[in-house]
Design a protein around this motif. Structure first.
Motif, mmCIF file in Angstrom:
data_model
loop_
_atom_site.group_PDB
_atom_site.id
_atom_site.type_symbol
_atom_site.label_atom_id
_atom_site.label_comp_id
_atom_site.label_asym_id
_atom_site.label_seq_id
_atom_site.Cartn_x
_atom_site.Cartn_y
_atom_site.Cartn_z
ATOM 1 N N VAL A 24 16.456 12.392 7.209
ATOM 2 C CA VAL A 24 15.331 11.744 6.537
ATOM 3 C C VAL A 24 15.551 11.759 5.029
ATOM 4 C CG1 VAL A 24 13.663 12.178 8.358
ATOM 5 C CG2 VAL A 24 14.045 13.927 6.628
ATOM 6 N N SER A 25 15.276 10.629 4.394
ATOM 7 C CA SER A 25 15.577 10.463 2.975
ATOM 8 C C SER A 25 14.358 9.941 2.228
ATOM 9 C CB SER A 25 16.755 9.479 2.824
ATOM 10 O OG SER A 25 16.953 9.097 1.480
ATOM 11 N N SER A 26 13.992 10.616 1.136
ATOM 12 C CA SER A 26 13.013 10.102 0.163
ATOM 13 C C SER A 26 11.655 9.765 0.772
ATOM 14 C CB SER A 26 13.580 8.860 -0.549
ATOM 15 O OG SER A 26 14.767 9.173 -1.223
ATOM 16 N N ARG A 27 11.152 10.651 1.612
ATOM 17 C CA ARG A 27 9.841 10.408 2.235
ATOM 18 C C ARG A 27 9.228 11.752 2.624
ATOM 19 N NH1 ARG A 27 5.380 7.201 2.902
ATOM 20 N NH2 ARG A 27 4.864 6.751 5.068
ATOM 21 N N ARG A 28 7.977 11.933 2.289
ATOM 22 C CA ARG A 28 7.277 13.151 2.684
ATOM 23 C C ARG A 28 7.205 13.270 4.208
ATOM 24 N NH1 ARG A 28 3.910 11.456 -1.847
ATOM 25 N NH2 ARG A 28 3.786 13.097 -3.442
ATOM 26 N N PRO A 29 7.121 14.501 4.731
ATOM 27 C CA PRO A 29 6.950 14.681 6.176
ATOM 28 C C PRO A 29 5.576 14.208 6.610
ATOM 29 C CG PRO A 29 6.748 16.788 5.053
ATOM 30 C CD PRO A 29 7.193 15.799 4.018
ATOM 31 N N PRO A 30 5.371 14.005 7.905
ATOM 32 C CA PRO A 30 4.139 13.346 8.374
ATOM 33 C C PRO A 30 2.857 14.058 7.972
ATOM 34 C CG PRO A 30 5.349 14.361 10.191
ATOM 35 C CD PRO A 30 6.266 14.353 9.015
ATOM 36 N N HIS A 31 2.865 15.384 7.904
ATOM 37 C CA HIS A 31 1.644 16.119 7.613
ATOM 38 C C HIS A 31 1.312 16.181 6.128
ATOM 39 C CE1 HIS A 31 5.102 18.745 7.673
ATOM 40 N NE2 HIS A 31 4.456 19.725 7.087
ATOM 41 N N LEU A 32 2.185 15.648 5.262
ATOM 42 C CA LEU A 32 1.925 15.636 3.824
ATOM 43 C C LEU A 32 1.787 14.231 3.257
ATOM 44 C CD1 LEU A 32 4.244 18.481 2.425
ATOM 45 C CD2 LEU A 32 1.857 18.612 3.172
ATOM 46 N N LEU A 33 1.742 13.248 4.104
ATOM 47 C CA LEU A 33 1.627 11.872 3.627
ATOM 48 C C LEU A 33 0.243 11.592 3.056
ATOM 49 C CD1 LEU A 33 3.509 10.026 6.495
ATOM 50 C CD2 LEU A 33 4.322 10.425 4.170
ATOM 51 N N ARG A 34 0.192 10.650 2.121
ATOM 52 C CA ARG A 34 -1.059 10.299 1.452
ATOM 53 C C ARG A 34 -1.297 8.802 1.620
ATOM 54 N NH1 ARG A 34 0.600 13.446 -4.160
ATOM 55 N NH2 ARG A 34 0.781 15.548 -3.239
ATOM 56 N N PRO A 35 -2.305 8.426 2.397
ATOM 57 C CA PRO A 35 -2.589 6.988 2.598
ATOM 58 C C PRO A 35 -2.825 6.279 1.270
ATOM 59 C CG PRO A 35 -3.842 8.330 4.134
ATOM 60 C CD PRO A 35 -3.216 9.284 3.153
ATOM 61 N N ARG A 36 -2.368 5.020 1.208
ATOM 62 C CA ARG A 36 -2.509 4.235 -0.015
ATOM 63 C C ARG A 36 -2.653 2.775 0.366
ATOM 64 N NH1 ARG A 36 2.040 3.644 -4.834
ATOM 65 N NH2 ARG A 36 0.721 2.547 -6.346
ATOM 66 N N ALA A 37 -3.660 2.108 -0.152
ATOM 67 C CA ALA A 37 -3.968 0.733 0.240
ATOM 68 C C ALA A 37 -3.313 -0.291 -0.677
ATOM 69 C CB ALA A 37 -5.469 0.533 0.277
ATOM 70 N N LEU A 38 -2.080 -0.062 -1.067
ATOM 71 C CA LEU A 38 -1.386 -0.999 -1.953
ATOM 72 C C LEU A 38 -1.238 -2.366 -1.291
ATOM 73 C CD1 LEU A 38 0.049 -1.291 -4.699
ATOM 74 C CD2 LEU A 38 2.168 -0.611 -3.566
ATOM 75 N N HIS A 39 -1.143 -2.395 0.024
ATOM 76 C CA HIS A 39 -0.965 -3.669 0.735
ATOM 77 C C HIS A 39 -2.170 -4.587 0.592
ATOM 78 C CE1 HIS A 39 -3.012 -0.884 3.469
ATOM 79 N NE2 HIS A 39 -3.549 -1.935 4.029
ATOM 80 N N GLU A 40 -3.310 -4.033 0.154
ATOM 81 C CA GLU A 40 -4.512 -4.843 -0.030
ATOM 82 C C GLU A 40 -4.588 -5.460 -1.423
ATOM 83 O OE1 GLU A 40 -7.779 -2.331 0.885
ATOM 84 O OE2 GLU A 40 -7.281 -2.148 3.021
ATOM 85 N N GLU A 41 -3.658 -5.106 -2.293
ATOM 86 C CA GLU A 41 -3.665 -5.624 -3.656
ATOM 87 C C GLU A 41 -2.858 -6.920 -3.749
ATOM 88 O OE1 GLU A 41 -2.832 -2.683 -6.614
ATOM 89 O OE2 GLU A 41 -3.828 -1.078 -5.501
ATOM 90 N N GLY A 42 -2.839 -7.509 -4.933
ATOM 91 C CA GLY A 42 -2.174 -8.789 -5.126
ATOM 92 C C GLY A 42 -0.656 -8.687 -5.138
ATOM 93 N N ASP A 43 -0.023 -9.866 -5.153
ATOM 94 C CA ASP A 43 1.434 -9.918 -5.118
ATOM 95 C C ASP A 43 2.064 -9.177 -6.290
ATOM 96 O OD1 ASP A 43 1.126 -11.450 -2.876
ATOM 97 O OD2 ASP A 43 1.684 -13.357 -3.832
#
Length: 257
Positions: free
Chosen positions: A123-142
């Motif tokens: 696994v590279s450059s990503r927090r483990p599943p229990h430390l992830l932080r939801p983020r709604a960037l996909h709801e923002e503009g291009d």
């Protein structure tokens, strides 16, 4: 356990065949917005007994007309099913950024659904599943999406400014950021194989101390490598990373006799 074989779905993986009959497979899962071509150099970077499969995600390149996955669970279900005909020899998973979460979920599914333990999870450059932080960037503009892609450093700025790139790539980027932003935190369910983690020492999204927490899902062994660089350290540190993966691949999946 021998897994019943079916005809492989060739859409899902760009296959770099081994020089002789493969003894092991390395499955590479790219980052959000990533294409299989990003990992083209990996196809010939390993020994002659290793077959490399780089995932070709729907919604981009020659799968442009296909719908993107909408959740991490859907994505992991699809990849796991596509791997089923390829579980006749040891399989090792490597995922970068979003691909790391995807690789983790696939590792769990290979065990629970098909009775197969991966030889290793990288696994590279990503927090483990229990430390992830939801983020709604996909709801923002291009522009917000493109700014984040630029901040992470995985794409040349001139490419981000190209109108054709925006038209073709933005739907997949948005879909992937939706997957990333709506996945986790989740329970630290253990995987049935050693876990190897990699991160750049200046990664703005995956602090070293958080990457160390991958040990919480790794009862069969854990190792973290910290390399110079940011979120896409793997470009500048290609040889070091591939060398580390290759050594562990041989150790966990079995060397040629």
């Amino acid at each position: 356990m021998r897994v019943p074989q079916a005809d492989p779905d060739e859409r899902w993986f760009r296959t770099y065949a081994a020089a002789r009959r493969p003894r092991r497979r390395l499955v590479v899962l790219p980052h959000a917005g990533g294409w299989a071509t990003y990992f083209h150099a990996w196809g010939t970077a390993f020994d002659e007994g290793t077959e490399v499969l780089v995932a070709r995600y729907p919604g981009r390149l020659d799968r442009l007309a296909e719908p993107c996955a909408t959740s991490m669970d859907e994505f992991a279900d699809q990849v796991s099913a596509a791997l089923r005909p390829r579980l006749d020899i040891p399989v090792t998973l490597f995922g970068h950024s979003m691909g790391a979460s995807l690789a983790y979920e696939v590792a769990l599914r290979l065990r629970t659904r098909y009775g197969v333990n991966p030889a290793g999870l990288h696994v590279s450059s990503r927090r483990p599943p229990h430390l992830l932080r939801p983020r709604a960037l996909h709801e923002e503009g291009d522009e917000a999406l493109l700014a984040e892609v630029g901040r992470l450093g995985g794409t040349d700025p001139s490419v981000l400014a190209d109108p054709y790139f925006r038209e073709v790539a933005l739907p997949a980027i948005r879909a992937d950021f939706r997957i990333v932003g709506t996945y986790g935190p989740r329970a630290a369910d253990p995987v049935p194989c050693p876990v190897y983690a990699y991160v750049g020492d200046r990664d703005p999204t995956a602090p070293v101390e958080d990457m160390e927490a991958w040990a919480d899902v790794a009862p069969h062994g854990f190792r973290l490598d910290v390399l110079p660089g940011g979120h896409f350290y793997l470009r500048e540190r290609h040889e070091a990373l591939v060398g580390a993966v290759a050594g562990r691949l041989m150790a966990t999946a079995g060397a040629d006799g």
